[in-house]
Enzyme design. Structure first.
Site, short mmCIF file in Angstrom:
data_model
loop_
_atom_site.label_atom_id
_atom_site.label_comp_id
_atom_site.label_asym_id
_atom_site.label_seq_id
_atom_site.Cartn_x
_atom_site.Cartn_y
_atom_site.Cartn_z
N SER A 86 39.32 -33.67 8.52
CA SER A 86 39.93 -33.86 7.20
C SER A 86 40.12 -32.49 6.59
O SER A 86 39.38 -31.55 6.92
CB SER A 86 39.02 -34.72 6.31
OG SER A 86 39.42 -34.63 4.95
N SER A 87 41.10 -32.37 5.71
CA SER A 87 41.20 -31.12 4.95
C SER A 87 39.89 -30.85 4.23
O SER A 87 39.50 -29.68 4.04
CB SER A 87 42.32 -31.24 3.90
OG SER A 87 43.55 -31.52 4.51
N HIS B 3 22.09 9.42 -20.63
CA HIS B 3 22.99 9.26 -21.78
C HIS B 3 24.11 10.29 -21.75
O HIS B 3 24.66 10.66 -22.80
CB HIS B 3 22.23 9.38 -23.11
CG HIS B 3 21.09 8.43 -23.26
ND1 HIS B 3 21.23 7.19 -23.82
CD2 HIS B 3 19.78 8.54 -22.89
CE1 HIS B 3 20.05 6.57 -23.82
NE2 HIS B 3 19.17 7.36 -23.24
N SER C 295 49.90 15.73 -11.90
CA SER C 295 50.69 15.53 -13.11
C SER C 295 52.15 15.80 -12.82
O SER C 295 52.50 16.68 -12.02
CB SER C 295 50.20 16.46 -14.22
OG SER C 295 51.06 16.40 -15.35
N LYS D 149 47.72 20.84 -11.84
CA LYS D 149 46.67 19.87 -12.17
C LYS D 149 46.40 18.97 -10.97
O LYS D 149 47.32 18.46 -10.34
CB LYS D 149 47.10 19.02 -13.37
CG LYS D 149 45.97 18.20 -13.98
CD LYS D 149 46.46 17.56 -15.28
CE LYS D 149 45.31 16.93 -16.05
NZ LYS D 149 44.71 15.80 -15.33
N ASN E 292 43.93 15.65 -9.78
CA ASN E 292 43.09 14.58 -10.32
C ASN E 292 42.24 13.92 -9.22
O ASN E 292 42.58 14.00 -8.04
CB ASN E 292 43.97 13.52 -10.98
CG ASN E 292 44.72 14.04 -12.18
OD1 ASN E 292 44.26 14.96 -12.86
ND2 ASN E 292 45.89 13.47 -12.45
N GLU F 275 39.51 7.12 -8.57
CA GLU F 275 40.20 6.24 -9.52
C GLU F 275 40.70 4.98 -8.82
O GLU F 275 40.63 3.87 -9.37
CB GLU F 275 41.36 6.99 -10.18
CG GLU F 275 40.89 8.06 -11.16
CD GLU F 275 42.01 8.96 -11.65
OE1 GLU F 275 41.74 9.79 -12.53
OE2 GLU F 275 43.15 8.85 -11.14
#
Length: 458
Positions: free
Chosen positions: A132-133, A181, A311, A317, A319, A324
């Site tokens: 059966s499904s 922190h 950029s 630049k 990154n 990310e």
């Protein structure tokens, strides 16, 4: 494109002439939109494998002629080999039992098997025999997750663990400023910092290992509601053995098919383990981004490998593109876990009715996290440590004065730290002036590396 007329229990329906599928698949295509969101290829391949195992089990029980069983298995092997993806057009967003995908597979295999053996192989009577499904789709979810983990995700995760461990060993004695922190704190070594990552990742691996016994118990033979209606004696056990041979994994029959069909607790547990890995990868890659920030006005503790311009307007630049991308994978997996949780609670009486969604999210999570682990491993293997920047930051960290607490007391140490901050002077210079302790003794007390050893010092 010309069409042909197919018939099912509801009547006639027009189907593309070249399609291997039949009427029930076409009805699903007509009824359900979002055709770009089809069932995952891994799920389709594993459903074909399950049909092959069922065919051979049926032959072993005398429920299906051996010639039909062999033709179905041959057809399933063709599907498993790939290249027929366009023959499985049913949307992921379909009937909640996955019946449309089950019938899509039954119809394709019936057509291929009929062509191979020269006799009419029926999608329901033969390909779906003893099934059966309602038991096959939950089984396929578990089989797909088990295989995706075994073949994709766990190897990628182990590669990542190995890379992190190697870099931790390499940088074991390199001392840096700790942070709580996001603020300067007591020192630790790179090895200790990366060692924490490795430990978290190993615990993720352990979670997947703990899951395996439950993941491999399938509701084979449960049929429509778990009672095994129309299923011959011995079918489930034979099917499990066939799956073991085809997959190389130790699948077995669940002692309670009702639970595996009505509930989706095990897929939910698997999703939670995927989410845990996504959270750990988020932590690691956010740390990498912070450590590489700058390069002039940030922490600049490490330099990531330059992979592409960062950029369209700021020349030069670069990154942290891989971290990310990994973070976006993690975000999607975490969101997918919420979808699985909502889907898993959508069980009423003997069946869950969001099975295709669960299948889609688990398969997607395993695939994307496998890539994310390897991307993270490449980032960690390729970063360069800025030792001069780390040493300068560490030498000017007034928090080192914490080591003097037991010698001069908290208040006196706080006074030294505040003055060191205000005058932008090394803490040892201010401590010499305020405590009268000899510079050499202070140098030993404030040695950053010794401070990373804690109770090991003696």
């Amino acid at each position: 494109m010309s069409d042909r007329i197919e018939r099912d229990s509801m009547g006639e329906v027009s189907v593309p002439a070249a399609a291997l599928y039949g009427a029930q698949t076409q009805r699903a295509v007509n009824n359900f939109g979002l055709h770009r969101h089809t069932m995952p290829p891994a799920f389709i391949g594993n459903l074909a494998m399950i049909k092959s195992a069922a065919a051979q089990a049926n032959a072993g029980c005398g429920a299906l002629p051996a010639a039909f069983a062999d033709a179905i298995s041959e057809a399933a092997a063709t599907v498993m080999a790939g290249g027929l993806e366009d023959q499985f057009p049913v949307s992921l967003f379909q009937t909640g039992s996955g019946t449309s995908s089950n019938m899509n597979m039954n119809e394709v295999l019936a057509r291929l098997a009929s062509d191979a053996c020269g006799e009419a192989v029926h999608p329901n009577d033969h390909v779906n025999c003893s099934q059966s499904s309602n038991d096959m789709i939950p089984s396929c979810i578990l089989v797909t997750a088990a295989r995706d983990l075994h073949e994709q995700l766990l190897p990628a995760l182990r590669e990542l663990i190995a890379v992190v461990g190697e870099r931790a060993d390499e940088l074991q004695a390199l001392t840096k400023t700790g942070r709580t922190h996001l603020m300067d704190a007591m020192p630790l070594t790179f090895g200790q910092e990366l060692g924490a990552w490795a430990y978290q990742l190993r615990e993720c691996e352990q979670r997947f290992g703990d899951l395996q016994p439950r993941l491999r118990q399938l509701p084979l033979g449960g049929s429509a509601v778990g009672t095994g209606v129309n299923v011959p004696a011995g079918f489930a056990a034979q099917m499990a053995r066939q799956l073991q041979q085809l997959s190389g994994l130790d699948f077995e029959v669940s002692p309670n098919p009702y639970a595996r069909m009505a509930g989706q607790d095990v897929p939910l547990e698997c999703s939670a383990a995927l989410r845990s890995l996504a959270v750990v990868l988020s932590k690691v890659n956010n740390d990498l981004r912070w450590m590489a920030s700058g390069p002039l006005s940030g922490l600049a503790e490490i330099e990531l490998e330059a992979l592409q311009p960062g950029s369209s307007i700021m020349p030069g630049k670069v990154n942290p593109v891989l971290p990310e991308a990994v973070l976006m994978v993690a975000a999607e997996v975490i969101g997918g876990d919420t979808s699985v949780a909502l889907a898993a609670q959508s069980g009423s009486f003997q069946l869950n009715v969001m099975l295709p969604l669960i299948a889609g999210r688990l398969s997607s999570g395993c695939e994307t996290l496998s890539w994310a682990c390897r991307a993270c491993a490449a980032t960690i293997a390729g970063f360069r440590v800025n030792e001069a920047r780390i040493a300068a930051s560490l030498a000017s960290n007034p928090i080192l004065v914490t080591a003097l607490n037991t010698t001069i007391g908290y208040e006196a140490a706080a006074s030294i730290a505040k003055r060191s901050y205000a005058e932008q002077r090394p803490v040892i210079d201010v401590a010499v002036e305020e405590t009268g302790i000899a510079r050499e003794e202070l140098r030993q007390l404030l040695d950053p590396y010794q401070l990373t050893r804690g109770a090991e010092r003696g």
